[in-house]
Design a protein around this motif. Structure first.
Motif, short mmCIF file in Angstrom:
data_model
loop_
_atom_site.label_atom_id
_atom_site.label_comp_id
_atom_site.label_asym_id
_atom_site.label_seq_id
_atom_site.Cartn_x
_atom_site.Cartn_y
_atom_site.Cartn_z
N LYS A 58 26.96 56.81 83.30
CA LYS A 58 26.45 56.88 81.91
C LYS A 58 24.93 57.06 81.94
O LYS A 58 24.37 57.82 81.16
N ASP A 70 31.73 52.11 73.40
CA ASP A 70 33.17 52.34 73.17
C ASP A 70 33.54 52.15 71.70
O ASP A 70 34.40 52.86 71.18
N GLU A 125 29.42 48.59 77.95
CA GLU A 125 30.33 49.67 78.30
C GLU A 125 31.56 49.12 79.00
O GLU A 125 31.46 48.35 79.96
N ASP A 126 32.71 49.52 78.52
CA ASP A 126 33.99 49.24 79.18
C ASP A 126 34.25 47.76 79.43
O ASP A 126 34.77 47.38 80.50
N ARG A 131 37.73 46.93 81.50
CA ARG A 131 38.50 48.03 80.90
C ARG A 131 37.80 49.32 81.25
O ARG A 131 37.06 49.89 80.47
MG LIG Z 1 33.40 53.57 77.84
#
Ligand SMILES: [Mg+2]
Ligand SMILES: NC(=O)C1=CN([C@@H]2O[C@H](COP(=O)(O)OP(=O)(O)OC[C@H]3O[C@@H](n4cnc5c(N)ncnc54)[C@H](OP(=O)(O)O)[C@@H]3O)[C@@H](O)[C@H]2O)C=CC1
Ligand SMILES: CC(=O)C(=O)O
Length: 592
Positions: free
Chosen positions: A211, A307, A283-284, A193
Motif C-alpha cells: 500500500k 477497507d 488496513e486489513d 483479514r
Molecule cells: Mg485492504
C-alpha cells in the motif's frame, strides 16, 4: 536530503547515547583489526558513516548503480566497485522491464521488484510509475496476496516495523528504531483479514508495504515519509502456528483488553513520536476490531480505514460515473451487496449519504435503497437482535431470504456488488437474473485477490450477453465477446487512498471527515472521460494515476480547508498545482 553527509542511521538514539552506554572501544580484534569475539564475549556493532563507496552502493535511497557518472565514481570512492559502463536511468529501466517480463511466475516478478526496492529505490519507483498498469498486479493485488501467504519463505530484508506483544510497554522506543524521522503516513495491519485470504498473522506485512509503495508511486508521498507497520498479537491460523519457519509470534490471537491495551499504547506512541498530523491508515483488520478502532481513534487521531472508507469512496466514484452510461440519478437505483462487512457496509453508508445530500432525504430513508446479504442471507428486520452493530442500519422490512439468487429476484437491484471475500459466488443464475432485470446490469466483483473474485470478467460478459458494466477489485484482461472487445475496470481503493492521503498531508489535516470521502469520489468520477465511457469503463485507466491523484488531493485538501480542519496555512491558491509540486520524483539527483 541534498548532501550525502548522513545522520547516523541509529533512529532517535544519538551517537553520544550509544557511546556513553556501550563505549566504542569494546570490540575484540584480531591481527587484521577484525572482530574475533567468541560467543561468550560481547562486542558493540557500531558505525558512523558518510554514504560513500561500498556503503553508498548498498543504500537504496542513494544508490544509482551503473548510473553513477564518472565524476561521481571519482568523488564517492566508487572506482572499481562498478563495471566500467555508465548507463542512464532510462536504459537501466529498459533493461529491468525486459528482465521482469522474462519471469513467467508472478511471484518471481514480485520478488524481483522487492529486491529492486531494497537495492535502488529511485529506479524501483521510476519503473513502477512508468509501467503502472503492468506492475500494479505485481506489487499489489493479486500477487501481493500470494506473497503474504508465502512471506516466511520469500522474506529477505525486514521492510517495515514489527510491533508484537513482546514490545508491550516499549512501543515508543520501537518507533524510534525506525531510521526515518519525518513520517507522514503509517499503514498498519494486524494481519487478521488479509484481502480475502483470512488470517495471515505477521505475514500480512506485505500489505502495508504494498500500500505504501502505491502511496509513493501513485500519490507522490516520498518513500522516506511512509512507514509500514504490522502489529503481531498472534494468529489463529493453525497452519502458520505449525510452520517452523513462521516469522510471527506463535500463539493464538490476543483479544479483549490485552488487544485494546496494545493498540492504545501504539496509537499514543504514534502521536507522541510523530505528532498530530501523521496519518494512520488501518488496513486489513478483521471487522470485529476495524469498526471499533476507527470510531475510537477518529476522535483523537488522523485515522482512515481503507477497507471501510477508501473502498466506499472508490465505489461511489464508479457509481457516479456509471450514471453517464446508465442514465438517471443515484437515487433511482437499487443496490444489493453480497457481503456485509467492512467493505459492504462502508460502501452502503457512503451511497446513502451521497443520495441524502443530493435529495435532502433523511439517511434513514436513503438507506432503504441499499440491501445486503451476509453468510446467513438477506439482512432483514427479523434478524436485528442477532446482527453485529454495523449491520443493523441495513435491516429493512422484508421476509427472510437465504440465497443470493432469490434476493436478486425479490429486490430487483440495478447494481450488484460483491464484498464477501468468497470467489465464484456470482453464479451463472445470479448474473443471468441481473441481466433479465436490467438492460445494462452493473456488476462489481470487489473481492481480492483474483481467486476470491465473485465472478470473472469473462463470466460477467458471457452471462449477460455482453451487456454488463463490470469492474473488479483485482484486474482482469479485456474480453472479446462476439467480435467486440469489452474492457473491464478495476474497482480498487488504490484509486483513492494515495490522492486522499496526499490531500490530507498537504492541508495538514488533523481529522478525517466523511465529506472528504465524498469530495474524493466526485474528483475521481470527474476524471473519467467520454473516451473511457465509450469503452464501457467507469474508472479512468491507471496510466494517468498521478494526475488523477493530484486532482483528488486538491479536492480533498479544499474540503479540509472548508471544514476548518487544516493546519497548513495559508491555503495555497492553486491546489492541483500545489499537489503536483509536493509529489515525489523518482529521477536521480546529482551528487557533488
Ligand atoms: Mg485492504
Ligand atoms: N476492491 C477493493 O478495493 C476492496 C476489496 N475488498 C475485498 O472485500 C472482501 C471483503 O472484505 P471485508 O468487507 O473487509 O470483509 P469482512 O470480513 O468484514 O466481510 C465479509 C462479509 O462477507 C460475508 N460473507 C462471507 N462469506 C459469505 C458467503 N459465502 N455468502 C454471503 N456472504 C458471505 C460475511 O458474512 P458474515 O458477516 O455473516 O460472516 C461478511 O458480512 C475481501 O475479499 C477484500 O479483499 C476489501 C476492501 C477493498
Ligand atoms: C484492496 C483492499 O484493500 C483489500 O482487498 O483489502
Amino acid at each position: 536530503m541534498g548532501s550525502l553527509l548522513k545522520e547516523i542511521r541509529n533512529g532517535g538514539h544519538s551517537v553520544a547515547d550509544t557511546e556513553s552506554k556501550a563505549g566504542f572501544g569494546g570490540g575484540v580484534e584480531d591481527v587484521y583489526g577484525e572482530d574475533c569475539a567468541t560467543e561468550d564475549q560481547v562486542l558493540t556493532p557500531w558505525t558512523a558513516s558518510v554514504a560513500s563507496g561500498y556503503t553508498l552502493l548498498r543504500d537504496p535511497h542513494y544508490n544509482k548503480g551503473l548510473a553513477f557518472t564518472e565524476k561521481e565514481r571519482d568523488a564517492h570512492y566508487l572506482r572499481g566497485l562498478l563495471p566500467p559502463a555508465v548507463l542512464t536511468q532510462e536504459l537501466q529501466e529498459k533493461k529491468l522491464i525486459q528482465n521482469l517480463r522474462q519471469y513467467e511466475v508472478p511471484l518471481h516478478r514480485y520478488i524481483a521488484m522487492m529486491d529492486l526496492q531494497e537495492r535502488n529505490e529511485g529506479l524501483f519507483y521510476k519503473l513502477l510509475i512508468d509501467n503502472v498498469e503492468e506492475l500494479l498486479p505485481v506489487v499489489y493485488t493479486p500477487t501481493v496476496g500470494e506473497a503474504c501467504q508465502k512471506y516466511g519463505s520469500i522474506f529477505r530484508h525486514p521492510q517495515g516495523l514489527y510491533i508484537s506483544l513482546k514490545e508491550k510497554g516499549k512501543i515508543l522506543e520501537v518507533l524510534k528504531n525506525w531510521p526515518e524521522r519525518g513520517i507522514q503516513v503509517i499503514v498498519v495491519t494486524d494481519g487478521e483479514r488479509i484481502l480475502g485470504l483470512g488470517d495471515l498473522g505477521c505475514q500480512g506485512m506485505g500489505i502495508p508495504v504494498g500500500k505504501l509503495s502505491l502511496y509513493t508511486a501513485l500519490g507522490g508521498v516520498p518513500p522516506s515519509a511512509c512507514l509500514p507497520i504490522t502489529i503481531d498479537v498472534g494468529t489463529n491460523n493453525q497452519k502458520l502456528l505449525n510452520d517452523e519457519f513462521y516469522i510471527g509470534i506463535k500463539q493464538k490471537r490476543a483479544t479483549g483488553q490485552e488487544y485494546a491495551e496494545l493498540l492504545e499504547e501504539f496509537m499514543t506512541a504514534v502521536k507522541q513520536n510523530y505528532g498530530e498530523k501523521v496519518l494512520v491508515q488501518f488496513e486489513d483488520f478483521a471487522n470485529h476490531n476495524a469498526f471499533e478502532l476507527l470510531s475510537k481513534y477518529s476522535k483523537t487521531h488522523l485515522v482512515f480505514n481503507d477497507d471501510i472508507q477508501g473502498t466506499a469512496s472508490v465505489v461511489l466514484a464508479g457509481l457516479i460515473s456509471s450514471l453517464k452510461l446508465l442514465g438517471g440519478q443515484l437515487a433511482d437505483h437499487t443496490f444489493l451487496f453480497l457481503g456485509a462487512g467492512e467493505a459492504g457496509t462502508g460502501i452502503a453508508e457512503l451511497i446513502a449519504l451521497e443520495i441524502s445530500k443530493k435529495t435532502n432525504a433523511p439517511l434513514e430513508e436513503t438507506r432503504k435503497k441499499v440491501w445486503l446479504v451476509d453468510s446467513k442471507g438477506l439482512i432483514v428486520k427479523s434478524r436485528i437482535g442477532s446482527l453485529q452493530h454495523f449491520k443493523k442500519p441495513w435491516a429493512h422490512d422484508h421476509e427472510p431470504i437465504k440465497e443470493l439468487v432469490d434476493a436478486v429476484k425479490a429486490i430487483k437491484p440495478t447494481v450488484l456488488i460483491g464484498t464477501s471475500g468468497v470467489g465464484k459466488t456470482f453464479t451463472r443464475e445470479v448474473v443471468e437474473t441481473m441481466a433479465s432485470l436490467n438492460e445494462k446490469p452493473l456488476i462489481l466483483a470487489l473481492s481480492n485477490p483474483t481467486s476470491q473474485s465473485e465472478c470473472t470478467a469473462e463470466e460477467a460478459y458471457a452471462w449477460t450477453k455482453g451487456r454488463a458494466i463490470f469492474a473488479s477489485g483485482s484486474p482482469f484482461d479485456p474480453v472479446e465477446y462476439e467480435k467486440k472487445l469489452l474492457v473491464p475496470g478495476q474497482a480498487n481503493n488504490a484509486y483513492i487512498f494515495p490522492g486522499f492521503g496526499l490531500g490530507l498531508i498537504m492541508a495538514g489535516a488533523i481529522r478525517v471527515h466523511d465529506d472528504m470521502l465524498l469530495a474524493a469520489s466526485e474528483a475521481l468520477a470527474a476524471q473519467v472521460t467520454q473516451e473511457n465511457h465509450d469503452k464501457g469503463l467507469i474508472y479512468p485507466p491507471f496510466t494517468n494515476i498521478r494526475k488523477i491523484s493530484a486532482n483528488i488531493a486538491a479536492k480533498v485538501a479544499a474540503k479540509v480547508y472548508e471544514l476548518g480542519l487544516a493546519s497548513n496555512l495559508p491555503r495555497p491558491k492553486d491546489l492541483v498545482k500545489y499537489a503536483e509540486s509536493c509529489m515525489y520524483s523518482p529521477l536521480y539527483r546529482s551528487y557533488r
